[in-house]
Write a protein that holds these residues in place. Structure first.
Motif, mmCIF file in Angstrom:
data_model
loop_
_atom_site.group_PDB
_atom_site.id
_atom_site.type_symbol
_atom_site.label_atom_id
_atom_site.label_comp_id
_atom_site.label_asym_id
_atom_site.label_seq_id
_atom_site.Cartn_x
_atom_site.Cartn_y
_atom_site.Cartn_z
ATOM 1 N N GLY A 185 6.069 5.672 -0.950
ATOM 2 C CA GLY A 185 6.065 5.599 -2.508
ATOM 3 C C GLY A 185 5.602 6.781 -3.213
ATOM 4 N N GLU A 186 5.408 6.611 -4.532
ATOM 5 C CA GLU A 186 5.063 7.616 -5.414
ATOM 6 C C GLU A 186 3.673 7.301 -5.922
ATOM 7 O OE1 GLU A 186 7.845 8.747 -8.332
ATOM 8 O OE2 GLU A 186 9.599 8.731 -6.788
ATOM 9 N N VAL A 187 2.555 8.042 -5.888
ATOM 10 C CA VAL A 187 1.093 7.749 -6.453
ATOM 11 C C VAL A 187 0.982 8.891 -7.652
ATOM 12 C CG1 VAL A 187 -0.919 7.469 -5.846
ATOM 13 C CG2 VAL A 187 0.744 6.575 -4.325
ATOM 14 N N THR A 188 0.566 8.375 -8.559
ATOM 15 C CA THR A 188 0.150 9.234 -9.626
ATOM 16 C C THR A 188 -1.107 9.257 -10.217
ATOM 17 O OG1 THR A 188 2.418 9.405 -10.510
ATOM 18 C CG2 THR A 188 0.577 10.265 -11.927
ATOM 19 N N VAL A 189 -2.001 10.136 -10.219
ATOM 20 C CA VAL A 189 -3.458 10.022 -10.638
ATOM 21 C C VAL A 189 -3.606 11.229 -11.493
ATOM 22 C CG1 VAL A 189 -5.927 10.160 -10.387
ATOM 23 C CG2 VAL A 189 -4.206 8.912 -8.728
ATOM 24 N N GLU A 190 -3.570 11.319 -12.963
ATOM 25 C CA GLU A 190 -3.621 12.304 -13.840
ATOM 26 C C GLU A 190 -4.706 12.107 -14.822
ATOM 27 O OE1 GLU A 190 1.119 12.947 -14.546
ATOM 28 O OE2 GLU A 190 0.068 11.712 -15.670
ATOM 29 N N ARG A 191 -5.604 13.325 -15.176
ATOM 30 C CA ARG A 191 -6.531 13.061 -16.065
ATOM 31 C C ARG A 191 -6.477 14.478 -16.873
ATOM 32 N NH1 ARG A 191 -13.148 11.919 -15.313
ATOM 33 N NH2 ARG A 191 -13.777 12.278 -17.511
ATOM 34 N N MET A 224 0.812 -1.194 0.310
ATOM 35 C CA MET A 224 0.108 -0.065 0.146
ATOM 36 C C MET A 224 0.932 1.275 0.052
ATOM 37 S SD MET A 224 -2.806 -1.161 2.790
ATOM 38 C CE MET A 224 -3.982 0.174 2.671
ATOM 39 N N PRO A 225 1.233 1.668 -0.958
ATOM 40 C CA PRO A 225 1.939 2.924 -1.211
ATOM 41 C C PRO A 225 1.458 4.183 -0.754
ATOM 42 C CG PRO A 225 2.411 1.589 -3.213
ATOM 43 C CD PRO A 225 1.217 1.261 -2.549
ATOM 44 N N MET A 226 2.061 5.120 0.027
ATOM 45 C CA MET A 226 1.852 6.159 0.660
ATOM 46 C C MET A 226 2.588 7.375 0.312
ATOM 47 S SD MET A 226 -1.448 5.447 2.285
ATOM 48 C CE MET A 226 -2.169 3.930 1.298
ATOM 49 N N THR A 227 1.966 8.521 0.195
ATOM 50 C CA THR A 227 3.012 9.428 -0.292
ATOM 51 C C THR A 227 3.698 10.341 0.937
ATOM 52 O OG1 THR A 227 1.316 11.090 -0.715
ATOM 53 C CG2 THR A 227 2.231 9.819 -2.555
ATOM 54 N N HIS A 228 2.941 10.142 2.158
ATOM 55 C CA HIS A 228 3.189 10.797 3.398
ATOM 56 C C HIS A 228 3.507 9.815 4.459
ATOM 57 C CE1 HIS A 228 2.694 14.502 1.393
ATOM 58 N NE2 HIS A 228 1.304 14.381 1.612
ATOM 59 N N GLU A 229 4.574 9.849 5.357
ATOM 60 C CA GLU A 229 4.817 9.148 6.510
ATOM 61 C C GLU A 229 3.604 9.165 7.668
ATOM 62 O OE1 GLU A 229 8.628 8.295 9.336
ATOM 63 O OE2 GLU A 229 7.937 10.457 9.106
ATOM 64 N N ARG A 230 3.065 10.352 7.635
ATOM 65 C CA ARG A 230 1.684 10.340 8.608
ATOM 66 C C ARG A 230 0.978 9.184 8.242
ATOM 67 N NH1 ARG A 230 -1.927 15.529 9.463
ATOM 68 N NH2 ARG A 230 -3.150 14.683 11.062
ATOM 69 N N ALA A 231 0.352 9.230 7.087
ATOM 70 C CA ALA A 231 -0.688 7.935 6.739
ATOM 71 C C ALA A 231 0.087 6.677 6.783
ATOM 72 C CB ALA A 231 -1.036 8.149 5.404
ATOM 73 N N LEU A 232 1.316 6.489 6.375
ATOM 74 C CA LEU A 232 1.932 5.254 6.547
ATOM 75 C C LEU A 232 2.058 4.716 8.353
ATOM 76 C CD1 LEU A 232 5.300 4.329 4.625
ATOM 77 C CD2 LEU A 232 5.169 3.944 7.194
ATOM 78 N N ILE A 233 2.588 5.423 9.068
ATOM 79 C CA ILE A 233 2.665 5.226 10.418
ATOM 80 C C ILE A 233 1.476 4.597 10.917
ATOM 81 C CG2 ILE A 233 3.495 5.657 12.580
ATOM 82 C CD1 ILE A 233 5.458 7.404 11.424
#
Length: 269
Positions: A117-123, A95-104
């Motif tokens: 990790g890096e998460v990309t959502v583009e439209r 489960m990749p997260m871009t911030h440590e706060r959500a990860l911990i």
């Protein structure tokens, strides 16, 4: 003396934090979800007991941008279908997260397999691209074009399965490798959707020694969607699990299997 911020908090401060956390407003995310049928043997191979395969060897990737006020978050999940005690749900592998706060929070409270990790959502117009990347490797990419709206589903109750554990301080514990008995967590989410569209496209899985999702190939694409949703969640300990049965699977949580051992990697000084 000025307040020492690492000092103990008062009972009132602890109670206020708990009360605020229980009254969070709806937090909406925009996410791409792809589901496919994979190799049944591969799906079964990644499930620690007591989890079991379901009737279909499904894999799901969810790639989202979460609208946290002042703290936007990229969040991803790569999971396989699983069942436990008559309940069907999903067992996330990473489960990749871009911030440590959500990860911990997710790892320590629920046992979620979160990693930075890096998460990309583009439209852009009808063209959509979403991806998960770690260590410079984009190991999942979902790409395509919006082909039309979908009916909004009714609010749904969904379950994810996690294993919560701590490797033993001395590397052996009671012989099981853990400091205390690991537990299986049922995390139940109530999901509401306010927008949903179909995507015509494909899923690309790339080789990564850190996130080997390519071992769960796309045999038949079930569907890809992009939508806006909000969820709440509540976790419960479903049961204590056999530590020795879980031990062969805990490398799933780490980039380097040596991280679970009490000793430096070979060749280090």
């Amino acid at each position: 003396m000025a307040r020492v911020r690492y000092g103990a908090r008062t009972g009132a401060e602890i109670a206020a934090a708990r009360t605020a956390g229980s009254r969070l407003p709806d937090i909406w995310s925009t996410g791409v979800v792809a589901v496919w049928e994979s190799d049944p043997d591969a799906v079964a191979a990644v499930l620690p007991p007591p989890l079991k395969p379901t009737g279909r060897a499904l894999v799901r990737v969810n790639i989202s941008k979460v609208d946290l006020p002042g703290y936007p978050l990229g969040a991803g999940s790569f999971a396989v279908a699983a069942a436990h005690d008559g309940i069907e749900g999903w067992y996330p592998l990473v489960m990749p997260m871009t911030h440590e706060r959500a990860l911990i929070g997710g790892r320590e409270v629920f046992g979620e397999p979160k990693k930075l990790g890096e998460v990309t959502v583009e439209r852009e117009g009808l063209v959509v691209r979403a991806a998960l990347a770690r260590h410079g490797i984009e190991f999942v990419e979902v790409r395509g074009a919006v082909s039309g709206p979908l009916p909004l589903p009714e609010p749904a109750r969904k379950t994810d399965f996690y294993f919560k554990f701590l490797p033993a301080v001395d590397g052996s514990g009671d012989g099981s490798g853990f400091d205390a008995g690991p537990v299986l967590v049922h995390c139940v989410r109530n999901e509401k959707v306010r927008k949903l569209e179909r995507i015509s496209g494909d899923v690309v899985l790339r080789e990564s020694m850190y996130d080997p999702v390519a071992d769960l190939p796309v045999r038949e694409l079930v569907g890809i969607t992009i939508g806006e949703k909000t969820t709440d969640q509540k976790g419960t300990v479903a049961e204590r699990v056999d530590a020795r049965a879980l031990l062969p699977y805990i490398h799933q949580r780490y980039d380097d299997p040596q991280q679970i051992l009490d000793g430096p990697p070979q060749g280090s000084v």
